[in-house]
Design a protein around this motif. Structure first.
Motif, PDB file in Angstrom:
ATOM      1  N   LEU A 238      -2.900  -9.427  -1.495  1.00  0.00           N
ATOM      2  CA  LEU A 238      -2.910  -8.497  -0.254  1.00  0.00           C
ATOM      3  C   LEU A 238      -1.645  -7.975   0.008  1.00  0.00           C
ATOM      4  O   LEU A 238      -1.518  -7.064   0.825  1.00  0.00           O
ATOM      5  CB  LEU A 238      -3.638  -9.404   0.933  1.00  0.00           C
ATOM      6  N   ALA A 239      -0.540  -8.277  -0.729  1.00  0.00           N
ATOM      7  CA  ALA A 239       0.623  -8.303  -0.040  1.00  0.00           C
ATOM      8  C   ALA A 239       1.334  -6.707  -0.470  1.00  0.00           C
ATOM      9  O   ALA A 239       2.125  -6.173   0.116  1.00  0.00           O
ATOM     10  CB  ALA A 239       1.668  -9.311  -0.520  1.00  0.00           C
TER      11      ALA A 239
ATOM     12  N   ILE B 280       1.533 -15.022   6.991  1.00  0.00           N
ATOM     13  CA  ILE B 280       1.441 -13.553   7.447  1.00  0.00           C
ATOM     14  C   ILE B 280       2.440 -12.767   6.455  1.00  0.00           C
ATOM     15  O   ILE B 280       3.593 -13.474   5.879  1.00  0.00           O
ATOM     16  CB  ILE B 280       2.005 -13.306   8.895  1.00  0.00           C
ATOM     17  N   GLY B 281       2.340 -11.538   6.348  1.00  0.00           N
ATOM     18  CA  GLY B 281       3.311 -10.849   5.678  1.00  0.00           C
ATOM     19  C   GLY B 281       3.020  -9.300   5.848  1.00  0.00           C
ATOM     20  O   GLY B 281       2.278  -8.916   6.456  1.00  0.00           O
ATOM     21  N   GLY B 282       4.166  -8.443   5.431  1.00  0.00           N
ATOM     22  CA  GLY B 282       4.088  -6.979   5.483  1.00  0.00           C
ATOM     23  C   GLY B 282       4.745  -6.499   4.384  1.00  0.00           C
ATOM     24  O   GLY B 282       5.456  -7.085   3.635  1.00  0.00           O
ATOM     25  N   SER B 283       4.487  -5.263   4.121  1.00  0.00           N
ATOM     26  CA  SER B 283       5.088  -4.467   2.966  1.00  0.00           C
ATOM     27  C   SER B 283       5.314  -3.033   3.365  1.00  0.00           C
ATOM     28  O   SER B 283       4.275  -2.397   4.210  1.00  0.00           O
ATOM     29  CB  SER B 283       4.173  -4.738   1.827  1.00  0.00           C
ATOM     30  N   VAL B 284       6.211  -2.358   2.634  1.00  0.00           N
ATOM     31  CA  VAL B 284       6.393  -1.041   2.969  1.00  0.00           C
ATOM     32  C   VAL B 284       6.540  -0.341   1.495  1.00  0.00           C
ATOM     33  O   VAL B 284       7.345  -0.868   0.609  1.00  0.00           O
ATOM     34  CB  VAL B 284       7.487  -0.807   3.778  1.00  0.00           C
ATOM     35  N   SER B 285       5.936   0.687   1.259  1.00  0.00           N
ATOM     36  CA  SER B 285       6.498   1.689   0.033  1.00  0.00           C
ATOM     37  C   SER B 285       6.539   2.762   0.324  1.00  0.00           C
ATOM     38  O   SER B 285       5.786   3.613   1.151  1.00  0.00           O
ATOM     39  CB  SER B 285       5.158   1.541  -0.961  1.00  0.00           C
ATOM     40  N   SER B 286       7.895   3.620   0.008  1.00  0.00           N
ATOM     41  CA  SER B 286       8.297   4.804   0.473  1.00  0.00           C
ATOM     42  C   SER B 286       8.643   5.622  -0.971  1.00  0.00           C
ATOM     43  O   SER B 286       9.353   5.198  -1.768  1.00  0.00           O
ATOM     44  CB  SER B 286       9.533   4.826   1.192  1.00  0.00           C
ATOM     45  N   GLU B 287       7.997   6.777  -1.083  1.00  0.00           N
ATOM     46  CA  GLU B 287       8.403   7.834  -2.033  1.00  0.00           C
ATOM     47  C   GLU B 287       8.764   9.104  -1.115  1.00  0.00           C
ATOM     48  O   GLU B 287       8.185   9.105   0.113  1.00  0.00           O
ATOM     49  CB  GLU B 287       7.365   8.251  -3.053  1.00  0.00           C
TER      50      GLU B 287
ATOM     51  N   TYR C  32       2.231   1.609   4.278  1.00  0.00           N
ATOM     52  CA  TYR C  32       2.979   0.245   4.980  1.00  0.00           C
ATOM     53  C   TYR C  32       1.622  -0.531   5.287  1.00  0.00           C
ATOM     54  O   TYR C  32       0.445  -0.252   5.397  1.00  0.00           O
ATOM     55  CB  TYR C  32       3.602   0.557   6.133  1.00  0.00           C
ATOM     56  N   GLY C  33       1.753  -2.010   5.281  1.00  0.00           N
ATOM     57  CA  GLY C  33       0.796  -2.744   5.487  1.00  0.00           C
ATOM     58  C   GLY C  33       1.010  -4.085   6.002  1.00  0.00           C
ATOM     59  O   GLY C  33       2.021  -4.572   6.041  1.00  0.00           O
ATOM     60  N   ALA C  34       0.081  -4.850   6.418  1.00  0.00           N
ATOM     61  CA  ALA C  34       0.299  -6.327   6.793  1.00  0.00           C
ATOM     62  C   ALA C  34      -0.986  -7.159   6.571  1.00  0.00           C
ATOM     63  O   ALA C  34      -1.784  -6.512   6.544  1.00  0.00           O
ATOM     64  CB  ALA C  34       0.554  -6.392   8.426  1.00  0.00           C
TER      65      ALA C  34
ATOM     66  N   TYR D  55      -6.901 -11.466   5.064  1.00  0.00           N
ATOM     67  CA  TYR D  55      -7.330 -10.157   5.543  1.00  0.00           C
ATOM     68  C   TYR D  55      -6.119  -9.043   5.655  1.00  0.00           C
ATOM     69  O   TYR D  55      -4.809  -9.674   6.049  1.00  0.00           O
ATOM     70  CB  TYR D  55      -7.878 -10.046   6.917  1.00  0.00           C
ATOM     71  N   GLY D  56      -5.855  -7.828   4.858  1.00  0.00           N
ATOM     72  CA  GLY D  56      -4.850  -7.054   5.068  1.00  0.00           C
ATOM     73  C   GLY D  56      -5.317  -5.654   5.312  1.00  0.00           C
ATOM     74  O   GLY D  56      -6.423  -5.116   5.253  1.00  0.00           O
ATOM     75  N   PHE D  57      -4.309  -5.101   6.068  1.00  0.00           N
ATOM     76  CA  PHE D  57      -4.586  -3.783   6.505  1.00  0.00           C
ATOM     77  C   PHE D  57      -3.488  -2.699   5.791  1.00  0.00           C
ATOM     78  O   PHE D  57      -2.326  -3.163   6.079  1.00  0.00           O
ATOM     79  CB  PHE D  57      -4.872  -3.646   8.004  1.00  0.00           C
ATOM     80  N   SER D  58      -3.451  -1.720   5.444  1.00  0.00           N
ATOM     81  CA  SER D  58      -2.658  -0.749   4.983  1.00  0.00           C
ATOM     82  C   SER D  58      -2.937   0.545   5.475  1.00  0.00           C
ATOM     83  O   SER D  58      -4.290   0.903   5.551  1.00  0.00           O
ATOM     84  CB  SER D  58      -2.190  -0.847   3.729  1.00  0.00           C
TER      85      SER D  58
END
Lengths: 69, 441
Positions: free
Chosen positions: A61-62, B156-163, B169-171, B190-193
């Motif tokens: 999910l990450a 819990i977690g979060g991520s960012v990807s940038s071009e 971005y998501g959590a 459950y994740g949302f981006s």
């Protein structure tokens, strides 16, 4: 009901029936480092598969999306 | 990272990551070290209950002076990787990455990762639109925290990807629960981006997202069970449901259109000259459906043998665009003494096309054109199969007492993809190699 949900439920039931109770002191082989669920390959390999194969899912999910394809 | 200070998306991503860090720190501060000691019977879980962490907890104090200081019971991990990808469609990607982790005996852990993709491409899709070689850098990072003091855990977690022309971005949040002396574990997440796609000129400035952008929201449900099969085998079954909403059509992808008579003459793997000789003047942008539901079911199995470990994975996939796929993956890892592991790797991926896939799309005459509602040139949405074979070797560089404390790993894979119904390509070969160095201290 969605046939995919039925298939997943049946698979879960069958797998749980096929297992035997293993006591904690019997798990020496299961504690081997290569028995972990961790991926052996790093993030680049997972990303290549996600771009090469039009079917994502079953992964983490990450990871955020990208405009890579 | 190419996050722009003035953009609300970037601010939201930073706030999400700050919230994740703050939550983790609160969880760690409230952790009771004695809780970890209440669960000594779980040597099999690849989590914060690792044998090394246990060893640190039992390590005798060096002396009276150390007794007066808080003992450092955390296990830290770090890894760096350099990966390279090259394929016959003239795409090259170099990916350096770094990952850090810290695990506490109370069951709290924090992980962070960061990578850079440096992409250089002159693929047939780029050349066919008379565009120059395209180069781009992508930055991606993630932060996650888990707290699992006994048999129930949350993460819990979060991520960012940038071009330059794409920001995502998501959590996510996860829960796990062990049952029956950890013979089986249920997990759910459950994740949302949120993705924003923009557009940049060829080597020039990018159009601001406020002027042109397309948004895509993605909600991911993930759940399943890990279980002990017998004294030497572990398995898991995972289901994924991913709901996507938004326009994920690529703003650079122009689709050649043909008359009905000419479309029948176009072979798979046609040259640019053949396509240009037969296509109509109109060349519309790609248009994909505005929503997609994906479903995947994944089974994993690992068995420890005398001097080796067998790891198998099978994933079946279906989605609302009509794409059906199967991916089979196998590794057999052999121990070569205390210092080396080596393994062969094989993978087979087979998929059908999406329902609106066409080798050559047909449209009517101008000025109305009568374009097909959905049209794509993304060959990863067409029928294909990929075979992959490779190897891995891991060299443990630690002391004789703890050889796995430091490790160097080299992996290499070759992939062959066959496209049975694509306009420009009939096949593609690719190689991927990676060198990883990791340590635990």
């Amino acid at each position: 009901m969605d046939p995919r949900i039925v298939a997943a439920s049946v698979l879960l039931a069958l797998t749980s029936l096929a297992c035997s109770h293993v006591a904690p002191y019997e798990r020496g082989l299961l504690a081997h480092p290569m028995m972990t669920a961790d991926d052996l390959e790093g993030p680049a390999a997972a990303h290549v598969l996600a771009v090469h194969e039009g079917a994502t899912g079953g992964g983490s999910l990450a990871e955020s999306g990208c405009g890579c394809n | 990272m190419q996050l722009r200070p003035g953009e609300p998306q970037a601010s939201l991503a930073r706030r999400s990551l700050s919230f994740a860090v703050a939550t983790f720190l609160v969880a760690t501060a409230n952790a009771r070290p004695a809780m970890g000691a209440s669960d000594p019977d779980a040597p099999d879980r690849p989590s914060t209950d690792s044998a090394d962490t246990e060893g640190k907890r039992d390590r005798p104090h060096a002396g009276r002076k150390d007794d007066q200081k808080p003992e450092d019971t955390a296990t830290k991990r770090a890894s760096i990787e350099l990966a390279g990808y090259n394929d016959s469609d003239h795409v090259t990607v170099v990916t350096p990455s770094v990952a850090l982790g810290i695990e506490n005996v109370s069951g709290a852990s924090l992980h962070a990762n960061y990578l850079v993709d440096v992409v250089s491409a002159a693929s047939i899709d780029i050349v066919s639109t008379a565009s120059p070689r395209w180069e781009e850098v992508r930055h991606a990072g993630g932060l996650s925290a888990e707290y699992k003091p006994h048999d129930f855990g949350v993460g819990i977690g979060g991520s960012v990807s940038s071009e330059p022309d794409y920001l995502s971005y998501g959590a996510y949040a996860t829960v796990t629960k062990d049952f029956d002396e950890k013979n089986w574990t249920l997990f759910f997440g459950y994740g949302f981006s949120h993705d924003t796609a923009g557009r940049c000129g060829a080597g020039g400035p990018c159009t601001p997202f406020s002027v042109f952008s397309r948004d895509l929201q993605r909600g991911s449900f993930n759940g399943g069970v890990d279980f002990v099969v017998d004294r030497a085998s572990l398995a898991s079954v995972t289901g994924d449901l991913i709901i996507e909403s938004g326009d994920q059509s690529k703003p650079y992808r122009y689709i050649p259109m043909f008359s009905a008579a000419d479309a029948a003459k176009i072979p798979a793997g046609a040259s640019i000259e053949i396509v240009n000789a037969h296509r109509l003047p109109e060349r519309p942008l790609e248009q994909l459906p505005l929503s997609r539901r994906r479903f995947a079911l994944t089974g994993r199995y690992a068995r420890r043998l005398d001097d080796s470990t067998l790891r198998l994975e099978e994933r079946v996939y279906d989605d609302s665009w009509g794409l059906i796929a199967s991916s089979t993956d196998a590794r057999w890892i052999f121990d070569l003494g205390k210092r080396f592991d080596v393994w062969p790797h094989a993978r087979l991926h087979v998929q059908s096309s999406v329902s609106f896939w066409q080798l050559a799309y047909v449209s009517g005459a101008g000025p109305g054109w009568n374009l097909p509602e959905y049209r794509t040139g993304d060959r990863e949405l067409g029928p294909l199969y990929t075979t992959e074979g490779g190897f891995g070797i891991k060299w443990y560089l630690g002391t004789d007492a703890e050889p796995r404390q430091w490790a160097l790993q080299l992996t290499g894979d070759a992939m062959y993809t066959s496209y049975s119904n694509d306009l420009y390509l009939t096949s593609r070969t690719a190689v991927l190699s990676a060198l990883l160095f990791e340590g635990e201290f």
